[in-house]
Structure formats: C-alpha cells, structure tokens
Enzyme design. Structure first.
Site, PDB file in Angstrom:
ATOM      1  N   LEU A   1      -2.379  38.835 -19.047  1.00  0.00           N
ATOM      2  CA  LEU A   1      -2.816  37.999 -20.116  1.00  0.00           C
ATOM      3  C   LEU A   1      -3.150  36.805 -19.662  1.00  0.00           C
ATOM      4  CD1 LEU A   1      -2.820  37.535 -23.155  1.00  0.00           C
ATOM      5  CD2 LEU A   1      -0.254  36.819 -23.104  1.00  0.00           C
TER       6      LEU A   1
ATOM      7  N   HIS B   1      11.415  18.713 -13.372  1.00  0.00           N
ATOM      8  CA  HIS B   1      10.402  19.626 -13.555  1.00  0.00           C
ATOM      9  C   HIS B   1      11.042  20.933 -13.436  1.00  0.00           C
ATOM     10  CE1 HIS B   1       8.044  16.127 -14.137  1.00  0.00           C
ATOM     11  NE2 HIS B   1       7.377  16.015 -13.196  1.00  0.00           N
TER      12      HIS B   1
ATOM     13  N   ARG C   1       7.851  33.135 -10.576  1.00  0.00           N
ATOM     14  CA  ARG C   1       7.699  34.512 -10.375  1.00  0.00           C
ATOM     15  C   ARG C   1       9.049  35.156 -10.436  1.00  0.00           C
ATOM     16  NH1 ARG C   1       2.938  34.479  -7.467  1.00  0.00           N
ATOM     17  NH2 ARG C   1       2.910  36.672  -7.069  1.00  0.00           N
TER      18      ARG C   1
ATOM     19  N   LYS D   1      10.831  25.852  -5.207  1.00  0.00           N
ATOM     20  CA  LYS D   1       9.838  25.363  -4.019  1.00  0.00           C
ATOM     21  C   LYS D   1       8.892  24.242  -4.496  1.00  0.00           C
ATOM     22  CE  LYS D   1       6.729  28.119  -1.830  1.00  0.00           C
ATOM     23  NZ  LYS D   1       6.567  29.390  -0.914  1.00  0.00           N
TER      24      LYS D   1
ATOM     25  N   LEU E   1       8.150  19.868 -20.138  1.00  0.00           N
ATOM     26  CA  LEU E   1       8.433  20.434 -21.233  1.00  0.00           C
ATOM     27  C   LEU E   1       7.357  20.572 -22.461  1.00  0.00           C
ATOM     28  CD1 LEU E   1      12.382  19.260 -21.287  1.00  0.00           C
ATOM     29  CD2 LEU E   1      11.320  21.608 -20.675  1.00  0.00           C
TER      30      LEU E   1
ATOM     31  N   ARG F   1      -3.229  24.000  -5.296  1.00  0.00           N
ATOM     32  CA  ARG F   1      -2.564  23.489  -6.388  1.00  0.00           C
ATOM     33  C   ARG F   1      -2.162  24.521  -7.361  1.00  0.00           C
ATOM     34  NH1 ARG F   1      -4.297  21.200 -11.660  1.00  0.00           N
ATOM     35  NH2 ARG F   1      -2.214  19.923 -12.415  1.00  0.00           N
TER      36      ARG F   1
END
Ligand code: BG6
Length: 425
Positions: free
Chosen positions: A340, A191, A287, A274, A131, A282
């Site tokens: 970007l 996470h 997506r 996943k 976060l 890494r």
C-alpha cells in the site's frame, strides 16, 4: 528586601478599583515598613488587547532592572493580576515547547517543575514532530481498527520489531548543538521511543488524549534497564572536522539500542531502535518481523520471514512481505509483497507537514499528539543511565565511514537479537 538583585512588582489593572482601594494601600504600608525598595514607582498605560502597552511595560521594567545593575538572572518580577475575570478567564494561554526537554532525568524534571509553576499541564504542548507524521498517526487505526492485526500483535507471533531512522547527511551546521546532545537525545529518546509506544501500547479505553497518553506511559514504565551488550554506538569519520565539534568528542552520531518490554504482550520480543547520521540513505521505518512458520513443509525459511513494514518517510507506504507460489509450472515459493503505497493509492491527496498539523492541534486544544510530563519522565528514566555512561566516557562510539550502513557491529547485534535479513524490497 534581603535577596540580592532587583525586584519589580508589576500591578496589571493599576487604574482599577481594587488597585486603588486595596493593592496600592497594601504596597504603601509595606513600603513604609521598609519591605519595598525606597523609590520609584512608574505608571505605564495601555489597553489589554494591544501589544504596544506591553512592549512599553517591558521596556520600563528592563530599564529599571539595568539601572539597578542587577546581577544577570537575579531580577525578580512579581506580576499582580488585578484584572477583571473576563480578561483572564475569557481567553486562554497555551505554550508550545520544543526539545531538548533537558538532557537527562534530573534536568528534565527541573525544567518540568519550572514550567509547571507557570502553566498547568493542559496548557503545555511538548512537541515531538514525529507524532505529527501521517503514518505515525495511522498506527492507532492500523492496530485497533483491523481484525487482521489484533490476534497477531504479540510475543506469540512477532519475533522482533525494528524502528529505524537514517539520514544521509551529517550534522552540517548544527555540530555545536548536536555535540551537546548526540543521536540518542536527538532522535532515539524522543522520536523513536514515541513510535515504539504507539506500536507496543495496549488499546486505550477511548480516544481521549489523556487515555491514549495513559497507555503510552505504561509501555515506557515497562521497559527494562538497557544492557551495555545490547547497545552499539558509532561516530562517523569526519564528524570532528566540524570546527564547532571538540577534537576529542565522544558523542555518538549513530546508535542501535535494544529495549525490552516487560509485560504479558511483549516479554522476549526485542524492540531494536536504530538511528544514524551520515549513512547511506534517508529513511524512517518500522519493521515488524514475524516468527517462522512452524512445521515448514515448503522449506522456505531461508527465503525470509513474514514482515510488515511501515515506511514513515520518504514515500509513505505500508507493505507486507509474504510467501507466494512462484508463478509458473514449478511448485516453488518466492517472497513477494502486498503493497500500500500512499502516493499511488491516494493520488492527489496532499499529506500535511507534521508541524502544520501539530500547530493546528495547539489551537484546537488537542493534546493527543504531544508529550505529557509523566511520559517525558519515563522516557528519560529509560535512557539516563546509558547517557551518563556515554557522557563519562565509559562507552565509546565505533568509527564508521560517512555514507555507509554504520558500524558492522550493529548488524551483528541485530542478528543476535533474532532479526533475519531478507533481500529485495
Ligand atoms: C530533529 C532532529 O528532531 O529531527 C534532527 O533534531 C533530525 O537531527 C530531524 O534531522 C529529522 O526530522 P525528519 O522529519 O526530517 O525525519
């Protein structure tokens, strides 16, 4: 005193008027009636704002406890704060707590209750360092400050969402810890699930931390029970060579899990989480894959779908995969990107480390990027049944080669969920 072990009553503010007039007489009366230990009273002096006095106090209490041969963990300490309010109210106490916050719903709730007895929720900062990452913090802005995304961000347009964490190293040096927890507890339940909340939540009524966290809780509470057939577990070959890992460990170092959010915006859209250790790269990314264009006159379906990728690390970036006309004389299509990349676009800007930002938040008293108790509970509710099945050996990880993409079964699951692999970027 009926309970076993040693009881210490620590009166802070022992030289004050209240202590003299009320606290000590009351304690003395209890003592006379046999409710308190028969001897020992100690006086330790120090000032409120200096550490030395508290260190001496700690020593004194520990000495007392050891001399009483108290059983491990059975010592009881009662702190009586007979202090002027200015000393209590004038400052603040906050605690920062690191994961693991328990290992399942039951143990996490127990931990929460115990901490809750000592501190109020606004004092508790449960850290999830994802976060604090720049592009995770950017999600709210991206979603709710851009007209582009507002009408597209739903089941009518989005086919599937992947949230991926990969590491190209194993559990070196942390096998002992890791084996107790596994990849789901280490990465996915915290996470990746936090990222999912920010991708899927409704717009909060304001930016107040509580309002944001309210919306995250709602997403978590809308997640349906995980189906066994929508889970692939893996363990890399060589993981058990670590001397701190048991020879027959059933702990997954890789997992792909599909979550389904049962609400108006997301019904039918798989959220594929996943995570894996000892993979070929890494990377952490989100997506968002869009549905095919209806009535595809260019017949470009095979070339790939529109996809919006948010790369959390390394090299923060956001890019959109889209179809363009292949430059040249022919009227053919090709997939390209609107890109970007932060390194290019924000040259010279240093992106702060997640922990740096989060610690500053704790000093400022901003809980937006910390996990609230009900969020934690809802997160454990999602994963506890699956975790128990793995702990009981009812589900087994598939071996995979260290340095690979993970078990092939995970790619098959992705395909079944509707993900269309595109190449290139
Ligand atoms: C930690 C996990 O929370 O996150 C580790 O316990 C993992 O296993 C780490 O390596 C990854 O953090 P980052 O910021 O490097 O992606």
């Amino acid at each position: 005193v009926p309970e076993i072990g040693c009881l210490s009553i620590i009166v802070l503010g022992a030289s004050g008027d209240l202590a003299k007039k009320k606290t000590f007489p009351a304690l003395f009366h209890l003592y006379c009636q046999g409710f308190l230990p028969p001897n020992e009273i100690k006086y330790v002096s120090g000032s409120y704002d200096a550490a030395e006095g508290f260190q001496m106090l700690d020593k004194e209490i520990s000495k007392h406890e050891t001399s009483k041969n108290s059983l491990e963990g059975s010592s009881r300490r009662l702190f009586y704060l007979a202090l002027p309010p200015s000393l209590i109210l004038g400052g603040w106490t906050r605690i920062v707590v690191e994961k693991p916050f328990g290992r399942d719903l039951g143990s996490a709730e127990e931990l929460s209750s115990q901490i809750g007895e000592l501190f109020d929720e606004p004092q508790i900062y449960r850290i999830d360092h994802y976060l604090g990452k720049e592009l995770v913090q950017n999600l709210l802005v991206l979603r709710f400050a851009n007209r582009f995304f507002l009408p597209l961000w739903n089941r009518d347009n989005i086919d599937n969402v992947q949230i991926v964490f990969r590491e190209d190293f194993g559990t070196e040096g942390r096998g002992g810890y890791f084996d107790e927890y596994g990849i789901i507890r280490d990465i996915i339940q915290n996470h990746l699930l936090q990222v999912l909340c920010l991708v899927a939540m409704e717009k909060p009524v304001s930016l107040k931390p509580e309002r944001i966290r309210d919306e995250k809780v709602k997403v978590l509470q809308s997640v349906l029970p995980i189906k066994d057939e929508e889970v692939v577990l893996g363990q890399y070959e060589g993981y058990r060579d670590d001397p701190t890992v048991p020879d027959h460990s059933n702990t997954p170092t890789f997992a792909t899990v599909i979550l389904r959010i049962h609400n108006e915006r997301w019904e039918g859209v798989p959220f594929i989480l996943k995570a894996g250790k000892a993979l070929n790269s890494r990377k952490a990314e989100i997506r968002v894959q869009f549905k095919d264009v209806p009535g595809d006159i260019f017949k470009c379906k095979k070339q790939g779908r529109n996809e919006f990728v948010i790369r959390l690390q390394p090299s923060e970036a956001m890019y959109m995969k889209l179809m363009v006309k292949q430059p040249g004389l022919e009227m053919s299509t090709v997939q390209s990107e609107l890109d970007l990349s932060y390194r290019q676009r924000y040259q010279g800007v240093t992106i702060p480390e997640a922990y740096e930002r989060l610690i500053l938040d704790t000093i400022r008293g901003d809980q937006q990027h910390f996990v609230r108790r009900d969020e934690l509970k809802a997160a454990w509710e999602i994963f506890t049944p699956l975790l128990h099945r793995i702990d009981n050996g009812e589900m087994k990880p598939i071996p995979y080669q260290a340095g690979s993409r993970g078990p092939a079964e995970a790619d098959e699951l992705l395909e079944k969920a509707g993900y269309v692999q595109t190449h290139g970027y």
